[in-house]
Design a protein around this motif. Structure first.
Motif, short mmCIF file in Angstrom:
data_model
loop_
_atom_site.label_atom_id
_atom_site.label_comp_id
_atom_site.label_asym_id
_atom_site.label_seq_id
_atom_site.Cartn_x
_atom_site.Cartn_y
_atom_site.Cartn_z
N MET A 25 0.87 -1.26 -0.17
CA MET A 25 0.25 -0.10 0.02
C MET A 25 0.62 1.30 0.05
SD MET A 25 -2.98 -0.65 -0.76
CE MET A 25 -3.65 0.83 -0.49
N PRO A 26 1.86 1.37 0.75
CA PRO A 26 2.71 2.61 0.55
C PRO A 26 3.07 3.02 -0.87
CG PRO A 26 3.37 1.27 2.57
CD PRO A 26 2.45 0.45 1.72
N THR A 32 -0.35 6.12 -7.18
CA THR A 32 -1.69 6.80 -7.74
C THR A 32 -1.30 8.08 -7.44
OG1 THR A 32 -2.61 6.42 -5.52
CG2 THR A 32 -3.00 4.66 -7.50
N VAL A 33 -0.77 8.76 -6.56
CA VAL A 33 -0.64 10.18 -6.44
C VAL A 33 0.21 10.58 -7.64
CG1 VAL A 33 0.65 11.89 -5.17
CG2 VAL A 33 -0.94 10.19 -4.03
N LYS A 40 -3.53 12.06 -14.78
CA LYS A 40 -4.10 11.09 -15.66
C LYS A 40 -5.19 10.45 -14.73
CE LYS A 40 -1.85 10.62 -19.12
NZ LYS A 40 -2.33 10.91 -20.34
N ILE A 41 -5.12 10.57 -13.38
CA ILE A 41 -6.37 10.52 -12.47
C ILE A 41 -7.00 11.82 -11.87
CG2 ILE A 41 -7.05 9.44 -10.00
CD1 ILE A 41 -4.88 7.38 -10.35
N THR A 69 -2.69 1.45 -15.37
CA THR A 69 -2.91 0.90 -14.21
C THR A 69 -2.12 -0.47 -14.02
OG1 THR A 69 -4.71 -0.32 -15.28
CG2 THR A 69 -5.25 1.55 -14.08
N ALA A 70 -1.66 -0.94 -15.22
CA ALA A 70 -0.76 -2.15 -15.14
C ALA A 70 0.70 -1.91 -14.37
CB ALA A 70 -0.40 -2.68 -16.62
N GLU A 71 0.97 -0.70 -14.19
CA GLU A 71 2.23 -0.54 -13.82
C GLU A 71 2.01 -0.31 -11.97
OE1 GLU A 71 5.34 -0.37 -14.81
OE2 GLU A 71 4.27 -1.41 -16.56
N LEU A 72 0.87 -0.13 -11.63
CA LEU A 72 0.40 -0.09 -10.22
C LEU A 72 0.88 -1.36 -9.40
CD1 LEU A 72 -3.04 1.92 -10.43
CD2 LEU A 72 -0.72 2.61 -9.91
#
Length: 107
Positions: A25-26, A32-33, A40-41, A69-72
């Motif tokens: 999660m970190p 995502t930030v 992009k978001i 999103t594949a890179e998340l």
């Protein structure tokens, strides 16, 4: 319909323990930030069922959103899956302007 945004719905896969994805999660939040700061978001929400998140992405195609999103980290680790929906202008509003397809012939 012209696509102007993509709705991306992230779902944590069944069987993935909270302790497993909590470790990532970190890095997930940082990633995502970064997407938010890159434009992009545009909006993000927690799902009401607690099974993931929803992103409103400024992408012109589903393929572009999938590549991002594949890179998340959660997706890369195989803990999450995404569902994508292209969004665009509400085209029935053309009726209010009198320029809906086929309406000109009826005048």
């Amino acid at each position: 319909m012209k696509t102007t945004r993509i709705l991306a719905i992230l779902t944590i896969k069944p069987g993935v323990q909270r302790s497993e994805f909590a470790k990532l999660m970190p890095d997930e939040v940082k990633a995502t930030v970064r997407l938010y700061l890159e434009g992009k978001i545009s909006e993000w929400y927690a799902r009401g069922d607690g099974k993931g998140v929803v992103f409103l992405m400024d992408c012109a195609t589903v393929d572009e959103a999938k590549a991002l999103t594949a890179e998340l980290p959660l997706d890369k680790a195989g803990y999450a899956e995404f569902t994508f929906m292209p969004l665009g202008p509400l085209t029935p509003l053309h009726w209010l302007l009198g320029d809906a397809p086929g309406q000109a012939a009826a005048k």
